[in-house]
Scaffold this motif. Sequence first.
Motif, PDB file in Angstrom:
ATOM      1  N   GLU A 205       0.823  -1.214   0.000  1.00 21.96           N
ATOM      2  CA  GLU A 205       0.000   0.000   0.000  1.00 21.96           C
ATOM      3  C   GLU A 205       0.854   1.260   0.000  1.00 21.96           C
ATOM      4  OE1 GLU A 205      -0.270  -2.315   2.429  1.00 21.96           O
ATOM      5  OE2 GLU A 205      -2.062  -3.395   1.757  1.00 21.96           O
ATOM      6  N   LEU A 206       1.981   1.179   0.690  1.00 22.39           N
ATOM      7  CA  LEU A 206       2.817   2.366   0.834  1.00 22.39           C
ATOM      8  C   LEU A 206       3.220   2.941  -0.522  1.00 22.39           C
ATOM      9  CD1 LEU A 206       3.845   4.008   3.144  1.00 22.39           C
ATOM     10  CD2 LEU A 206       5.952   2.650   3.140  1.00 22.39           C
ATOM     11  N   PHE A 207       3.500   2.042  -1.447  1.00 20.93           N
ATOM     12  CA  PHE A 207       3.861   2.507  -2.781  1.00 20.93           C
ATOM     13  C   PHE A 207       2.726   3.320  -3.396  1.00 20.93           C
ATOM     14  CE2 PHE A 207       3.406   1.865  -7.359  1.00 20.93           C
ATOM     15  CZ  PHE A 207       4.563   2.496  -7.795  1.00 20.93           C
ATOM     16  N   PHE A 208       1.512   2.822  -3.231  1.00 23.26           N
ATOM     17  CA  PHE A 208       0.383   3.553  -3.833  1.00 23.26           C
ATOM     18  C   PHE A 208       0.164   4.893  -3.133  1.00 23.26           C
ATOM     19  CE2 PHE A 208      -0.322  -0.779  -5.208  1.00 23.26           C
ATOM     20  CZ  PHE A 208      -0.571  -0.584  -6.558  1.00 23.26           C
TER      21      PHE A 208
ATOM     22  N   VAL B 101       2.836   7.162  -4.681  1.00 22.72           N
ATOM     23  CA  VAL B 101       2.479   7.564  -6.045  1.00 22.72           C
ATOM     24  C   VAL B 101       1.287   8.533  -6.040  1.00 22.72           C
ATOM     25  CG1 VAL B 101       1.509   6.731  -8.224  1.00 22.72           C
ATOM     26  CG2 VAL B 101       3.442   5.554  -7.182  1.00 22.72           C
ATOM     27  N   PHE B 102       0.356   8.278  -5.159  1.00 24.04           N
ATOM     28  CA  PHE B 102      -0.815   9.156  -5.119  1.00 24.04           C
ATOM     29  C   PHE B 102      -0.413  10.559  -4.660  1.00 24.04           C
ATOM     30  CE2 PHE B 102      -4.853  10.590  -2.945  1.00 24.04           C
ATOM     31  CZ  PHE B 102      -5.531  10.842  -4.127  1.00 24.04           C
ATOM     32  N   LEU B 103       0.456  10.660  -3.672  1.00 21.52           N
ATOM     33  CA  LEU B 103       0.895  11.980  -3.212  1.00 21.52           C
ATOM     34  C   LEU B 103       1.675  12.713  -4.301  1.00 21.52           C
ATOM     35  CD1 LEU B 103       1.998  11.290   0.477  1.00 21.52           C
ATOM     36  CD2 LEU B 103      -0.190  12.110  -0.370  1.00 21.52           C
ATOM     37  N   VAL B 104       2.475  11.954  -5.037  1.00 19.60           N
ATOM     38  CA  VAL B 104       3.204  12.574  -6.147  1.00 19.60           C
ATOM     39  C   VAL B 104       2.202  13.082  -7.187  1.00 19.60           C
ATOM     40  CG1 VAL B 104       4.833  12.179  -8.031  1.00 19.60           C
ATOM     41  CG2 VAL B 104       5.300  11.226  -5.769  1.00 19.60           C
TER      42      VAL B 104
END
Lengths: 541, 133, 330
Positions: free
Chosen positions: C252-255, C258-261
């Motif tokens: 989840e951390l990756f998503f 990516v979402f914050l970026v």
Amino acid sequence: MAKIPKASEMAATLSHIPPQTGWMDTPTEFKQGRWCYGAKAKNMEVLGLPNPRDWSPTDADWKLPSNWKEIILEGLRERIGRFRSLRLFMDICVRCGACADKCHFFIGSGDPKNMPVLRAELLRSVYRKEFTTAGKILGKLAGGRELTEEVFKEWFYYFFQCTECRRCSVFCPYGIDTAEITIIARELLNLVGCNIDWIAGPVANCYQNGNHLGIQPHAFKDMIEFFVDEIEALNGIRIEPTFNRKGAEILFITPSGDVFADPGTYTLMGYLMLFHEIGLDYTWSTYASEGGNFGFFTSHEMMKRLNAKMYAEAKRLGVKWILGGECGHMWRVVNQYMDTMNGPADFLEEPVSPITGTKFDSAKGTKMLHLVEFTADLIRNGKLKLDPSRNDHLNVTFHDSCNPARGMGLFEEPRYVIQNVCNNFHEMPPNTIREQTFCCGSGSGLNTDEFLDMRMRGGLPRANAVKHVHDMFGVNTLSTICAIDRAVLPPLMDYWVPGVGVAGVHEMVGNALVMEGETERTTDMRGEPLAGMEDSEDEDI
Amino acid sequence: MKIYNGDKIIPGILIGVIILTFPLWLARGKAAATPDIKFDTPVIQKLAVKQCVLPKETMRTSHMVVLNDWRDAAVRNNTRVFTGMDGKKYDINLQNTCMECHSNKTHFCDQCHNYLGVNPYCWKCHIEPKETK
Amino acid sequence: MGINFSLMAVLTLVLVAFAGVKFMGLQMFFGVVAPYAAMALFFTGVIWRVLKWAESPVPFRIPTTAGQQKSLPWIKSNGLDNPSTKAGVIGRMALEILLFRSLFRNTKLEYREGPRIAYEWEKWLWLASLLFHYSFLVVFVRHLRFFTEPIPFFVQGLETVDSLFQVGLPTLYLSDLAFIAAVTYLFIRRIIIPQVKYISLPADYFPLMLIFTIGATGIIMRYVTKVDVISIKQLTMGLVTFHPVIPQGIGELFFVHVFLVSILFAYFPFSKLMHAPGVFLSPTRNMPNDSRIVRHVNPWNYPVPVHTYAEYEDHFRDKMIEAGLPVEKE
């Protein structure tokens, strides 16, 4: 004149810590000595400005037109479309705060809305609310603010507490220039008739009579001739200036303040003596008898309306080029606006010094030369006989005026001239001179007495730097090349640094200039005995 | 829409866009190949239980941590034995333990490292295994 | 208010992405749809905004002159701080954009009794800003290893330099340290310097917190929780090649990262972050101070009412004649 606290009291009560309430929630209080009288109807009528009426900023009802808000917002929309500077500066500020403690008014007042960033935010908040998507939707959360009458009054208060000195823009990483924002905000205020009278009055005078002080042509001639008599009494030389003379080689224009009041008048005497000594073929004009341009403090349009006279008169008289005297904002206008607004001056010729033959390439477009550049060239070419010891009673420092500094870059020329006419010269600390120079605190049309409290506050950083060289080197003369400086620095010095006088650079040139056929000089132009001549002065008595 | 100073601003925008979309130009829409890791070395094939020292998922993401720990254990603390997930003891040794099974460095190590631009410094000290093709 | 709001906003975004992936299986949305939408918004938004700026002309030549003008040949002019040529302007802009020259001038006001005013050394803001922008750039370029195949030499080279000290495995990036240190400094100065706190808006805290969280999630993934970078590169390459895929086993951390970026990119054109393209267009910096030499044309210059000499003479003729001043009409 506004009552103001004693210098020590003002200094002791000064704090730079902002209040607890956020700036949008802190109402603006019109403090005594920090606002200027509203423009009078009669002055606005002369100029055909909107909403002429007599009013005071302390009135609850400013007698604005009923659709004032529409007018302002439409005016803002129009200006966003006309000035990339405005649109960009509204969009890109990151509020890093680098400008915050660079403003003389903030340093002297501690009022957070005098931080350049916040001054700009006063307008930017309305821009966000009305012209950006985020501001329209999120409102205050996005830093947006409704344009209300309170906000409008706040604009008036703070945009007439900015001298358009551009010091903040030197430090801004994006070059955001509060002067640009203030200029445009004042244009907006003017759209509904909210100028100050200290600006509107001189503008009306200048428009009709040719100069800010409203001196009529015959009086102008009389006044100059009074100085001719003064010079004759000083050194026995009779100078014969000409006025409105067709066919002269050069038209000379200087701020009318120099004609009117000490110590500017001594600078003007210096001009007369210099031109006589080198045999310059020049003329004064009574029609274009103003170098300064208070129109610049009203609107771009008004600046153009007043500035137009310079080229028009040069054309009518058939001169080759124009020479401009010592003035601050005049040179911002001449350097950055005149040719664009009222040029091209294709009826004039590239300035060439008739004495030295030097071609001034750097002014080949505007065809207008700064007198200090001209004099520096004369000295460099050995055309002047100078006796700097005649200024030995003066211990001099130089105040760079904002506009020639940050709107032109005239730093070395005046220093070169001063160092050739004076023996005692000391610079103020580097953070307070050249491009980092501090405003006198009274520029951009704010040199009025009802504004005295703020003027003394705004002038504090400058005065403090003078005090430094006064204490350290015994400096007793603050020299400058700006007419507003000459008018406002004397009271500023009296307030913060008693014992320091103010002089124009060409006053000191006039002191040092050895003229052909002169009688022995025992005093300077002010009638003060020259160093070593104190005794002969006594004999006269 | 009238543009002022378009001669400078339009090229400026284009340069900015081209630089920022650089990966798109490089890829030009072609699907990229992904590494295909091979576990079919003779030694692995002979194993009854095909199991590394730690679970596969852990090894996938954290093998570098394990290797770093092994190096510290062997070189700095002189500890030579590692107890695996199932209690089995392993000799802490890159060349004889890891590379014994994963003798196919090109297919096992390099593919992913190259794919991600990783340059491990294992082989600056250790001798690269000779691969038989 | 600004701090709390921004904190809540960033936390909400983190939770939305986390919950969306963890409980609702919205990997496709956070891993593919959001990045594409953000990029589209970023490019159209930035271009639109720059064109808006370009729509307004620069009517006057108004450089801030921060050095000696070019005048007489024997006076040394300052070609960088007060340029009179194109080359000088390019030099000035390069220094401004690459080294933040104006910010380097920064000083700090010290007001003491007397009054005695001093302007003290203050280069921390400059240093932190420079560090922040350059470390961000390095991080940005390093991330190209996820978006290119084969990976260009300069990305590899930069990575080698960035992990110079070979601390730990995976090796510690110096830019990660610099980035977190600089963002933290910029945030702390914003809340402890009273004047800066006073001028700060939610729009100032939000990007700082967003960027900090982006950095933090990235750092946690690399150094703490570990992620399957092969799968991640499959996802990112899928985006770049327009063959989007969601490989199995990405945490989840990756998503969240990516979402914050994506939010950062989408937010960019509507925010103060536009200072990046804006600095190129600043009229007080990007023009030579040559308006006394070359005429600058204002496209909307319009005729204005003036008080002509004829009107002036009509008004004062008698007085002028009496004073012996020449007149056009007797």
